[in-house]
Design a protein around this motif. Structure first.
Motif, PDB file in Angstrom:
ATOM      1  N   VAL A  82       0.850  -1.188   0.000  1.00 26.84           N
ATOM      2  CA  VAL A  82       0.000   0.000   0.000  1.00 26.84           C
ATOM      3  C   VAL A  82       0.884   1.236   0.000  1.00 26.84           C
ATOM      4  O   VAL A  82       1.822   1.344   0.799  1.00 26.84           O
ATOM      5  CB  VAL A  82      -0.921   0.020   1.243  1.00 26.84           C
ATOM      6  N   LEU A  83       0.594   2.165  -0.901  1.00 27.28           N
ATOM      7  CA  LEU A  83       1.293   3.448  -0.939  1.00 27.28           C
ATOM      8  C   LEU A  83       0.264   4.560  -0.802  1.00 27.28           C
ATOM      9  O   LEU A  83      -0.601   4.729  -1.672  1.00 27.28           O
ATOM     10  CB  LEU A  83       2.074   3.609  -2.247  1.00 27.28           C
ATOM     11  N   LEU A  84       0.318   5.281   0.294  1.00 25.58           N
ATOM     12  CA  LEU A  84      -0.558   6.426   0.523  1.00 25.58           C
ATOM     13  C   LEU A  84       0.263   7.694   0.438  1.00 25.58           C
ATOM     14  O   LEU A  84       1.139   7.940   1.265  1.00 25.58           O
ATOM     15  CB  LEU A  84      -1.228   6.324   1.897  1.00 25.58           C
ATOM     16  N   LEU A  92      -8.369   8.000  -4.011  1.00 21.88           N
ATOM     17  CA  LEU A  92      -9.220   7.128  -3.194  1.00 21.88           C
ATOM     18  C   LEU A  92     -10.521   7.833  -2.818  1.00 21.88           C
ATOM     19  O   LEU A  92     -11.602   7.238  -2.851  1.00 21.88           O
ATOM     20  CB  LEU A  92      -8.477   6.693  -1.932  1.00 21.88           C
ATOM     21  N   VAL A  93     -10.419   9.106  -2.451  1.00 24.27           N
ATOM     22  CA  VAL A  93     -11.619   9.873  -2.101  1.00 24.27           C
ATOM     23  C   VAL A  93     -12.527  10.027  -3.319  1.00 24.27           C
ATOM     24  O   VAL A  93     -13.755   9.883  -3.222  1.00 24.27           O
ATOM     25  CB  VAL A  93     -11.230  11.243  -1.529  1.00 24.27           C
ATOM     26  N   ILE A  94     -11.939  10.298  -4.480  1.00 23.61           N
ATOM     27  CA  ILE A  94     -12.739  10.460  -5.703  1.00 23.61           C
ATOM     28  C   ILE A  94     -13.494   9.176  -6.026  1.00 23.61           C
ATOM     29  O   ILE A  94     -14.711   9.183  -6.249  1.00 23.61           O
ATOM     30  CB  ILE A  94     -11.830  10.853  -6.884  1.00 23.61           C
ATOM     31  N   VAL A  95     -12.775   8.062  -6.054  1.00 25.55           N
ATOM     32  CA  VAL A  95     -13.389   6.790  -6.444  1.00 25.55           C
ATOM     33  C   VAL A  95     -14.475   6.383  -5.463  1.00 25.55           C
ATOM     34  O   VAL A  95     -15.588   5.998  -5.866  1.00 25.55           O
ATOM     35  CB  VAL A  95     -12.315   5.687  -6.554  1.00 25.55           C
ATOM     36  N   SER A  96     -14.183   6.460  -4.176  1.00 25.72           N
ATOM     37  CA  SER A  96     -15.171   6.019  -3.183  1.00 25.72           C
ATOM     38  C   SER A  96     -16.387   6.946  -3.156  1.00 25.72           C
ATOM     39  O   SER A  96     -17.518   6.487  -2.934  1.00 25.72           O
ATOM     40  CB  SER A  96     -14.529   5.913  -1.795  1.00 25.72           C
ATOM     41  N   SER A 131     -11.731  -3.379  -6.909  1.00 23.34           N
ATOM     42  CA  SER A 131     -10.607  -3.493  -7.843  1.00 23.34           C
ATOM     43  C   SER A 131      -9.962  -2.138  -8.105  1.00 23.34           C
ATOM     44  O   SER A 131      -8.733  -2.010  -8.109  1.00 23.34           O
ATOM     45  CB  SER A 131     -11.090  -4.108  -9.160  1.00 23.34           C
ATOM     46  N   MET A 132     -10.802  -1.109  -8.316  1.00 26.47           N
ATOM     47  CA  MET A 132     -10.256   0.211  -8.604  1.00 26.47           C
ATOM     48  C   MET A 132      -9.553   0.793  -7.386  1.00 26.47           C
ATOM     49  O   MET A 132      -8.479   1.399  -7.507  1.00 26.47           O
ATOM     50  CB  MET A 132     -11.375   1.149  -9.075  1.00 26.47           C
ATOM     51  N   LEU A 133     -10.125   0.624  -6.214  1.00 20.49           N
ATOM     52  CA  LEU A 133      -9.498   1.157  -5.008  1.00 20.49           C
ATOM     53  C   LEU A 133      -8.154   0.475  -4.743  1.00 20.49           C
ATOM     54  O   LEU A 133      -7.173   1.133  -4.364  1.00 20.49           O
ATOM     55  CB  LEU A 133     -10.431   0.971  -3.812  1.00 20.49           C
ATOM     56  N   ALA A 134      -8.087  -0.838  -4.937  1.00 12.62           N
ATOM     57  CA  ALA A 134      -6.820  -1.548  -4.749  1.00 12.62           C
ATOM     58  C   ALA A 134      -5.801  -1.114  -5.802  1.00 12.62           C
ATOM     59  O   ALA A 134      -4.605  -0.985  -5.506  1.00 12.62           O
ATOM     60  CB  ALA A 134      -7.052  -3.058  -4.814  1.00 12.62           C
ATOM     61  N   PHE A 135      -6.265  -0.884  -7.028  1.00 15.62           N
ATOM     62  CA  PHE A 135      -5.366  -0.378  -8.069  1.00 15.62           C
ATOM     63  C   PHE A 135      -4.783   0.975  -7.665  1.00 15.62           C
ATOM     64  O   PHE A 135      -3.592   1.241  -7.882  1.00 15.62           O
ATOM     65  CB  PHE A 135      -6.132  -0.257  -9.386  1.00 15.62           C
ATOM     66  N   VAL A 136      -5.603   1.824  -7.082  1.00 14.90           N
ATOM     67  CA  VAL A 136      -5.161   3.177  -6.730  1.00 14.90           C
ATOM     68  C   VAL A 136      -4.070   3.151  -5.674  1.00 14.90           C
ATOM     69  O   VAL A 136      -3.078   3.886  -5.776  1.00 14.90           O
ATOM     70  CB  VAL A 136      -6.360   4.023  -6.258  1.00 14.90           C
ATOM     71  N   LEU A 142       3.560  -4.388 -10.777  1.00 11.70           N
ATOM     72  CA  LEU A 142       2.947  -5.693 -10.968  1.00 11.70           C
ATOM     73  C   LEU A 142       1.589  -5.764 -10.281  1.00 11.70           C
ATOM     74  O   LEU A 142       0.609  -6.257 -10.858  1.00 11.70           O
ATOM     75  CB  LEU A 142       3.866  -6.789 -10.436  1.00 11.70           C
ATOM     76  N   MET A 143       1.512  -5.287  -9.057  1.00 13.00           N
ATOM     77  CA  MET A 143       0.236  -5.260  -8.339  1.00 13.00           C
ATOM     78  C   MET A 143      -0.769  -4.376  -9.083  1.00 13.00           C
ATOM     79  O   MET A 143      -1.944  -4.735  -9.229  1.00 13.00           O
ATOM     80  CB  MET A 143       0.457  -4.749  -6.919  1.00 13.00           C
ATOM     81  N   ALA A 144      -0.312  -3.239  -9.563  1.00 16.42           N
ATOM     82  CA  ALA A 144      -1.185  -2.340 -10.317  1.00 16.42           C
ATOM     83  C   ALA A 144      -1.696  -3.022 -11.580  1.00 16.42           C
ATOM     84  O   ALA A 144      -2.871  -2.896 -11.943  1.00 16.42           O
ATOM     85  CB  ALA A 144      -0.443  -1.054 -10.667  1.00 16.42           C
ATOM     86  N   PHE A 145      -0.831  -3.765 -12.265  1.00 17.70           N
ATOM     87  CA  PHE A 145      -1.234  -4.456 -13.489  1.00 17.70           C
ATOM     88  C   PHE A 145      -2.333  -5.481 -13.202  1.00 17.70           C
ATOM     89  O   PHE A 145      -3.299  -5.603 -13.956  1.00 17.70           O
ATOM     90  CB  PHE A 145      -0.027  -5.145 -14.122  1.00 17.70           C
ATOM     91  N   MET A 146      -2.204  -6.213 -12.119  1.00 24.60           N
ATOM     92  CA  MET A 146      -3.186  -7.247 -11.791  1.00 24.60           C
ATOM     93  C   MET A 146      -4.563  -6.635 -11.524  1.00 24.60           C
ATOM     94  O   MET A 146      -5.583  -7.121 -12.031  1.00 24.60           O
ATOM     95  CB  MET A 146      -2.707  -8.056 -10.590  1.00 24.60           C
ATOM     96  N   PHE A 147      -4.613  -5.562 -10.754  1.00 25.90           N
ATOM     97  CA  PHE A 147      -5.908  -4.931 -10.490  1.00 25.90           C
ATOM     98  C   PHE A 147      -6.399  -4.135 -11.700  1.00 25.90           C
ATOM     99  O   PHE A 147      -7.611  -3.969 -11.891  1.00 25.90           O
ATOM    100  CB  PHE A 147      -5.815  -4.056  -9.245  1.00 25.90           C
ATOM    101  N   PHE A 148      -5.483  -3.656 -12.519  1.00 24.40           N
ATOM    102  CA  PHE A 148      -5.821  -3.009 -13.780  1.00 24.40           C
ATOM    103  C   PHE A 148      -6.625  -3.977 -14.654  1.00 24.40           C
ATOM    104  O   PHE A 148      -7.629  -3.610 -15.270  1.00 24.40           O
ATOM    105  CB  PHE A 148      -4.524  -2.601 -14.478  1.00 24.40           C
ATOM    106  N   GLU A 149      -6.179  -5.232 -14.693  1.00 27.84           N
ATOM    107  CA  GLU A 149      -6.883  -6.242 -15.473  1.00 27.84           C
ATOM    108  C   GLU A 149      -8.208  -6.622 -14.833  1.00 27.84           C
ATOM    109  O   GLU A 149      -9.199  -6.893 -15.524  1.00 27.84           O
ATOM    110  CB  GLU A 149      -6.003  -7.483 -15.627  1.00 27.84           C
TER     111      GLU A 149
END
Length: 680
Positions: A82-84, A92-96, A131-136, A142-149
């Motif tokens: 996790v990178l905040l 994260l605020v926008i998506v949620s 999925s989108m929140l985890a991508f963010v 690699l983690m971003a790619f997996m949730f991107f898919e």
């Protein structure tokens, strides 16, 4: 307060739990699982807001959650983390926020029509949000790619929700295939990053091993960089950046991968709002922003991004002026507006891009949900020529929709004006700093402002003004509070959210803080100083030129873009303000035909597939079957034939074996005798 960041994974985990609950037990729950999803998303929003405040007070957070691959003796490590930081917490605020409002709106849009399959709908909505929140908040590529898919899979499921009809399954498959084509390049780019930097962009405990720090490590010579094909370091970085850009262009519907997005309107309207404002389409441009430190290492990649963005903004805007369906106008508007975000990213306006991403999420979600309200009222008729006169019948929808429309058109003081103006301003001043390509991209973006104003005001007038043009418009279906409440909230935000980055006002009144600008321009904790500014100016070589001085140039740029927006809006008002407006676009003749058929891009892609790709694939198949497989088959036939002949020697008769042994001995003796004569 920093310890609260330990709960960051729950932001994505809670919507995932709602996915499981709705999928397994939704049939037995009130509202078929909608309430569970709404509560989970509301909690995610609350946690996201807490994380935003925590980071704003100087407590960035980076944590490795799980080591997927990595042990003693293994030369690399793959992790989930996790990178905040300012960028991820804002997103994260926008998506949620948008996801929560879409859940609430869905209870009025989907449940009101007696829709079947609602547990599946709310389950997929929860998985999409998770999925989108985890991508963010992903800390590595690699983690971003997996949730991107996974985001792409969810969009496929939701676009094709009404799978019993003809259109939605076809649109879902098209979205999936077009975006997968772009993702092939992204996947190759992921492999190239791994080969170039080792595990640096695939996880680790420090900020120097996450998205922002990789550029700093490469600049400082701290990364183990490997190049290929004889390319220099910067050229190889450009190749990697363009490969990843393939996935970005597919997800964010940039030319030529934009053709899936208009067809995606076959899905439920709340899904369209989520896809266009905060998830699927936003994922692409967010990835470029997330990797911006890396892209700044390649001025060539930035120039390509800017030009593609400027062209897409103009290209899509021209098609929006002739569409009849309200959601089709908004679809091409989305393509165009994400073109502006790409233009800003490539034009050296990192903060401007994130700012426009923020405002666009608000006013585009508002416009799609407003269109959904209109569609309910019109008994699911989307043709604007069958509407008219809805202003007095639907005042909440009208005034909220008008707020979003003025923001989209870029009319002061609505939010879209501030962000769109900063996009154009940043591109202009960096283009004047000896970059003709950026100036060309700026010119396309500026021209797109005219078309945006035209199709936006045309949409408002045809839908809400004049006289009702059908009996349905004269007596529309009513909408409930769960439709009106999200519209009211987003309508206020569309008018006011521009205050988060009042750069022009700050330059005139220094006492006004540049909140978003100052906050985003600095790197995360551990990377001190004007991180992105240093990369842009010292590495990418972007220099800003202010022919009239900084303040005067900014005001002149704003005046020009506002004037162009007003010109387009005014032309639409003149043409379509009457009680029974004419179809003035019909007067364009063959030009309208070209625009209405989307420049025949679908036909071109079909021809490309059937006329070029398929013959090449068939030729490759024949070559493989006759030459490659033929050679292998020939070897096997020789082996089988030889074995068959040798097998006949095995007769089982002892006298035959004795004769063969004697014959072999005689041949050996003769052979040795001959050879002895040769060497004597």
């Amino acid at each position: 307060m920093a310890e609260i960041t330990q709960f960051a994974p729950a932001i994505a985990f809670l919507p995932f739990v709602s996915f499981l609950v709705a999928l397994l037990f939704g049939e037995y729950l009130p509202k078929k699982g909608a309430i569970v999803g709404t509560l989970a998303t509301a909690t995610s929003l609350l946690l996201s807001a807490v994380m935003l405040v925590t980071v704003a007070t100087g407590h960035s957070h980076h944590e490795t959650l799980y080591t997927w691959v990595g042990s003693e003796g293994v030369p690399f490590e793959l992790t989930f983390g996790v990178l905040l930081d300012p960028l991820s917490t804002l997103m994260l605020v926008i998506v949620s926020t948008i996801a929560l409002l879409v859940h609430v709106f869905s209870m009025g849009y989907m449940n009101d029509e007696g829709e079947t399959g609602l547990p599946r709908y709310y389950a997929e909505l929860g998985l999409f949000t998770a999925s989108m929140l985890a991508f963010v908040f992903s800390d590595n590529l690699l983690m971003a790619f997996m949730f991107f898919e996974l985001v792409g899979l969810c969009s496929y499921l939701l676009i094709g929700f009404w799978f019993r009809e003809a259109g939605p399954p076809s649109a879902a498959k098209k979205a999936f295939l077009v975006t997968r084509f772009g993702d092939y390049f992204f996947l190759v780019g992921v492999v190239a990053v791994f080969a170039t930097f080792g595990t640096a962009m695939f996880g680790g405990p420090g900020v120097e091993e996450s998205f922002p720090g990789i550029a700093a490590a490469a600049l400082a010579g701290n990364a183990s960089v490997t190049t290929f094909f004889g390319l220099g370091e910067q050229a190889w970085f450009t190749v990697i950046g363009l490969l990843v850009l393939g996935g970005v262009m597919g997800k964010s519907a940039q030319f030529p991968f934009h053709t899936w997005l208009p067809d995606a309107m076959e899905g439920p309207t709340p899904v369209s709002a989520l896809i266009h404002a905060a998830t699927m389409v936003a994922a692409g441009v967010y990835l470029v922003a997330r990797m911006y430190g890396f892209y700044a290492l390649s001025p060539t990649a930035l120039a390509v991004i800017a030009f593609v963005g400027g062209f897409t903004a103009l290209f899509a805007a021209t098609m929006g002026v002739v569409k009849r369906e309200i959601k089709q106008v908004l679809a091409y508007s989305t393509i165009s507006q994400y073109g502006y975000i790409m233009l800003a990213l490539g034009g050296g306006g990192y903060v401007a891009a994130v700012f426009h991403l923020t405002t666009h999420a608000v006013f585009k979600a508002l416009l799609f949900l407003g269109a959904g309200s209109v569609i309910i009222a019109m008994h699911h008729n989307e043709d604007m020529w069958d509407m008219g006169g809805l202003k007095d019948e639907m005042p909440v929808t009208y005034y909220a929709f008008l707020s979003g429309s003025l923001a989209l058109a870029g009319i002061v003081p609505f939010s879209g004006f501030w962000s769109k103006d900063e996009v154009l301003f940043e591109t202009l001043v960096h283009g004047l700093g000896e970059s003709p390509l950026l100036l060309a991209a700026y010119a396309m973006g500026l021209l797109a402002v005219f078309f945006t104003g035209f199709y936006t005001i045309r949409m408002v007038l045809l839908t809400f003004h004049g006289e009702p043009r059908t009996d349905t418009a004269a007596d529309p279906h009513g909408v409930r509070w769960n439709v009106k409440a999200p519209l009211a909230i987003l309508g206020v935000l569309a008018a006011t959210i521009g205050v988060i980055n009042l750069v022009p006002v700050h330059q005139l009144v220094p006492a006004v803080p540049e909140f978003l600008h100052d906050w985003l321009y600095h790197g995360p904790e551990g990377l001190n100083g004007d991180y992105y500014g240093t990369l842009l100016h010292d590495v990418a070589g972007y220099t800003a030129a202010y022919p009239l001085g900084e303040t005067a140039t900014m005001l002149a740029s704003a005046a020009v873009s506002l004037g162009v927006a007003l010109a387009g809006s005014g032309l639409a008002y003149v043409l379509y303000r009457g009680p029974d407006p004419d179809a003035h676009t019909d007067k364009l003749g063959s030009v309208k035909t070209l625009l209405f058929n989307n420049y025949y891009q679908d036909e071109y892609q079909v021809w490309l597939a059937e006329g070029l790709t398929l013959p090449v694939a068939n030729a490759a198949n024949r070559f493989d079957g006759t030459i490659i497989d033929g050679a292998v088959d020939m070897v096997s036939r020789v082996s089988l034939l030889s074995g068959d002949r040798l097998r006949r020697v095995q007769t089982g008769v002892v006298s035959n074996y004795a004769a063969l042994l004697t014959l072999g001995l005689v041949l050996l003796l003769v052979g040795f005798g001959v050879m002895q004569g040769w060497f004597a």
